[in-house]
Design an enzyme around this catalytic site. Structure first.
Site, PDB file in Angstrom:
ATOM      1  N   ASP A 442     -30.828 -42.119 -40.831  1.00  0.00           N
ATOM      2  CA  ASP A 442     -29.855 -42.987 -41.510  1.00  0.00           C
ATOM      3  C   ASP A 442     -30.544 -44.125 -42.263  1.00  0.00           C
ATOM      4  O   ASP A 442     -31.728 -44.416 -42.040  1.00  0.00           O
ATOM      5  CB  ASP A 442     -28.894 -43.549 -40.439  1.00  0.00           C
ATOM      6  CG  ASP A 442     -27.463 -43.673 -40.951  1.00  0.00           C
ATOM      7  OD1 ASP A 442     -27.288 -43.851 -42.167  1.00  0.00           O
ATOM      8  OD2 ASP A 442     -26.546 -43.598 -40.126  1.00  0.00           O
ATOM      9  N   ASP A 504     -18.874 -41.128 -44.533  1.00  0.00           N
ATOM     10  CA  ASP A 504     -18.339 -41.530 -43.226  1.00  0.00           C
ATOM     11  C   ASP A 504     -16.832 -41.313 -43.179  1.00  0.00           C
ATOM     12  O   ASP A 504     -16.221 -41.478 -42.121  1.00  0.00           O
ATOM     13  CB  ASP A 504     -18.638 -43.011 -42.959  1.00  0.00           C
ATOM     14  CG  ASP A 504     -20.037 -43.208 -42.406  1.00  0.00           C
ATOM     15  OD1 ASP A 504     -20.692 -42.198 -42.097  1.00  0.00           O
ATOM     16  OD2 ASP A 504     -20.466 -44.363 -42.279  1.00  0.00           O
TER      17      ASP A 504
HETATM   18  C1  GLA Z   1     -23.677 -44.643 -40.432  1.00  0.00           C
HETATM   19  C2  GLA Z   1     -23.494 -43.149 -40.468  1.00  0.00           C
HETATM   20  C3  GLA Z   1     -22.556 -42.722 -39.374  1.00  0.00           C
HETATM   21  C4  GLA Z   1     -23.119 -43.149 -38.050  1.00  0.00           C
HETATM   22  C5  GLA Z   1     -23.369 -44.634 -38.050  1.00  0.00           C
HETATM   23  C6  GLA Z   1     -24.080 -45.082 -36.789  1.00  0.00           C
HETATM   24  O1  GLA Z   1     -22.503 -45.289 -40.736  1.00  0.00           O
HETATM   25  O2  GLA Z   1     -23.037 -42.748 -41.710  1.00  0.00           O
HETATM   26  O3  GLA Z   1     -22.359 -41.330 -39.412  1.00  0.00           O
HETATM   27  O4  GLA Z   1     -24.314 -42.448 -37.808  1.00  0.00           O
HETATM   28  O5  GLA Z   1     -24.144 -45.036 -39.147  1.00  0.00           O
HETATM   29  O6  GLA Z   1     -24.286 -46.431 -36.751  1.00  0.00           O
END
Ligand code: GLA
Length: 677
Positions: A442, A504
């Site tokens: 990420d 997300d």
């Molecule tokens: C980001 C990602 C999510 C999750 C969060 C965790 O927002 O896109 O899928 O992994 O971080 O903090």
């Protein structure tokens, strides 16, 4: 192989490009468009036959592969560089062309400015994708400051009309925006330090009877513009956006741009198909070939930071029963990470949540026959972390400026060897100790003041370097690129990764548009698409399990909810969705993709080959017409016959009149198999 003296000609399967070679000058753009028959070249050379308009320089400078500055070309230059204000003009004085099959390298030297520029072009005859990059060399004795180096300068014909680009934000990626091309410049620039949610580094240009596409393979700042050329054509430049003072080349030093993937096809679907083929050819899969994309379970929306080993084992049991094949433990597993205010950088298991480490959970998952995956966010650091307390100077910062946090976090300086080594040691330690088959990587914030001197480029190269080192040492591990959802989706990071987290937002209605935009550039097997909870966490909307399954089907299917809380009915429907995905995934992920819209808000997409297609039809809003018109399927062959369900159809009927559909409610979909007879 020597090139012909006058022309550089590259043919693809359905496209051709032609440049005019002029001794001692940059080659001139003559043509990029639909395939011309072998042997067809321009009727006249530009260099000596173009009339000089009134009140213009006596030396005519047509549009070239690397347009210069200050020497008779008045459009946008492909290069802006100087040595403390001197040597700012660029015009080739020597041109060397090397052609080997489908690859051409053109080296332009300017002896006055002491600069060399090499443009590399390669046209893949199968995908029809042209890959272009540019290298600039400082041949002088003083540093050369670079402000702009186009990775590609592409010609668009006079009949180019509209540019379709993609904007957005977190939770709303790939918002299609159409702009008319006018004599004013069209320009998109991204200064967020990573690919970004709001400025996809590519676009599609719709022209009369054809379409062009280009995308920059780069995960940092970028810029593209389309500018009218006064012979009626347009030039499209793409490259890395450089910040002031970011690039100063020492004598003898080079700067190589990222690559641009560019293509010309009959329409936007053709552009997407060509991009998909080119990206597939660039992929580096464990074992050299893609295996069927395993069904995911991701713990994020089901558990967030609230990890409990016993509950996660129950979840794993439920996942295995549902037919899930990969279990990804998301954020919340590491040292004191109980919310998003702390701990990024401290990449070891939290001893309160996991007193015996992650081994017992990982082993439990693998004992159930699933692969174990782990979330990390290597480039980040929280001020509240052991890492920051030990190395506050590792965070990117500018003396005298506040540290700007986003989601309470700062960014590590990935240009520093000790930072990359620390991250490598931590990640390699986890990969050595645990049966990890997958990392979700990420990057949850934009870059602000990236270093005392702007080091955006160093940042991208540092991340690529760390990814490459881990890929080399752990070649069996797949990696997912994520950045607050779809903030780092590009063909550059695709070299090191195997899946994109598209957004997300897993609300199925929102996902329809996001995924359609995504598919313009990237193939479906890399598109993370999950069935989420109802109500959807991002929007609060409720959708049926049937519709959630339907929307997640075409991509790399996953589940992101607490399976233990699903009622029997939903669990059964989800099981059906998983079984259908497994049955269809080979056809969904290995062929071509067509997308279109029917009357009255009906959307469709077809995946597969001319022989066998999976046709997915989606209705978001309820039908407004009493009787739906037929859904025309222009990708079928009008001369063939097809079977859909139990019925046989003439291709011409489906192409011209369309397929009669049963009534569909709002938020509903149909999946049909179309087989050529
Ligand atoms: C980001 C990602 C999510 C999750 C969060 C965790 O927002 O896109 O899928 O992994 O971080 O903090």
């Amino acid at each position: 192989m020597p090139h012909s003296d006058t022309w550089i000609v590259l043919h693809g399967h359905a496209s051709t490009l032609i440049l005019e070679v002029v001794p001692g000058e940059a080659p001139l753009w003559c043509y990029w468009g639909a395939r011309l028959p072998d042997g067809v070249t321009p009727a006249a050379v530009l260099r000596s036959t173009r009339p000089t308009p009134s009140f213009s320089p006596d030396f005519d400078q047509p549009f070239s592969l690397v347009p210069g500055l200050g020497q008779g070309w008045f459009g946008e230059p492909g290069l802006r560089a100087h040595r403390q204000g001197r040597d700012w003009t660029f015009q080739a004085t020597d041109c060397a062309v090397e052609q080997s099959g489908q690859q051409v390298a053109v080296t332009l030297t300017d002896v006055a400015a002491k600069i060399a520029v090499t443009a590399r072009l390669s046209l893949d005859p199968h995908s029809d994708v042209l890959t272009v990059s540019t290298t600039l060399t400082n041949q002088g004795h003083a540093p050369l400051d670079v402000q702009w180096l186009a990775a590609a300068v592409l010609p668009l014909p006079d009949h180019a009309r509209t540019v379709r680009s993609f904007s957005g934000r977190h939770n709303t990626e790939f918002v299609a925006v159409e702009d008319q091309l006018t004599r004013s410049q069209w320009r998109r620039e991204n200064r967020r330090g990573l690919t970004s949610h709001d400025c996809v580094p590519g676009a599609v240009v719709l022209a009369d009877g054809c379409a062009y596409g280009a995308q920059l393979a780069w995960s940092g700042n970028h810029c593209q513009f389309i500018d009218w050329v006064d012979d009626g054509r347009w030039q499209w430049q793409l490259g890395e956006a450089l910040m002031p003072g970011e690039i100063s080349l020492a004598p003898g030093e080079c700067l190589t741009s990222p690559e641009v993937l560019a293509t010309c096809a009959a329409d936007a679907n053709g552009v997407a198909q060509n991009f998909h083929a080119a990206i597939r050819a660039r992929m580096d899969w464990p074992g050299a070939a893609m295996r069927p994309r395993p069904v995911h379970l991701n713990t994020w929306e089901g558990f967030y930071f609230d990890h409990d080993e016993a509950a996660l084992k129950d979840l794993a049991d439920a996942a295995a029963r549902a037919g899930i094949e990969r279990f990804v433990l998301d954020d919340g597993w590491f040292h004191r990470r109980n919310d998003d205010t702390s701990s990024l950088g401290d990449w070891w298991p939290d001893d309160v949540k996991y007193p015996r480490g992650l081994g017992p959970l990982a082993d439990y998952v693998t004992s159930l026959g699933m692969e174990f995956g782990l979330w990390v966010e290597p480039e980040m650091i929280n001020p509240n972390s052991e890492l920051y307390r030990a190395h506050p100077d590792w965070a990117l910062q500018v003396a005298g400026r506040p540290l700007i946090t986003a989601r309470n976090q700062l960014v590590l300086d990935m240009g520093r060897d000790e930072v990359r080594d620390y991250l490598y040691e931590r990640l390699a330690g986890l990969l050595n100790e645990l049966p990890i088959g997958y990392l979700k990587w990420d990057h949850n914030r934009d870059l602000t003041a990236a270093g005392e001197r702007p080091s955006f480029r160093r940042q991208v190269l540092g991340a690529y370097g760390l990814l490459a080192r881990l890929r080399r040492d752990f070649p069996a591990v797949e990696i997912e690129a994520c950045a607050g959802g779809g903030g780092r989706i590009d063909a550059g990071i695709a070299r090191y990764t195997h899946r994109f987290w598209t957004s997300d937002n897993i609300d199925a209605v929102s996902r329809v548009a996001i995924q359609r935009g995504y598919l313009q550039f990237f193939p479906p097997e890399l598109m993370g698409s999950h069935v989420g909870a109802a109500p959807a966490h991002a929007t609060g909307r409720i959708q049926t399990m049937r519709f959630r399954n339907h929307v997640a089907l075409p991509g790399h299917f996953g589940v992101e909810l607490d399976l233990r809380k699903l009622g029997e009915h939903d669990l059964e429907r989800l099981g059906e969705g998983i079984a259908r995905y497994k049955a269809l995934r080979d056809r969904l992920h290995r062929g071509q993709v067509w997308q279109g819209a029917g009357a009255d808000g009906l959307l469709w997409q077809a995946h597969g080959t001319a022989e066998a297609l999976v046709l997915m039809i989606t209705r978001i809003d309820p039908q407004t017409q009493r009787h739906a018109p037929g859904l025309r399927l222009p990708m079928l062959d009008a001369t063939r016959r097809y079977r859909i369900g139990e019925t046989e159809y003439a291709g011409a009927w489906l192409v011209q009149h369309g397929l009669a559909l049963p009534p569909l409610r709002g938020e509903d979909g149909l999946v049909l198999e179309v087989t050529a007879l």
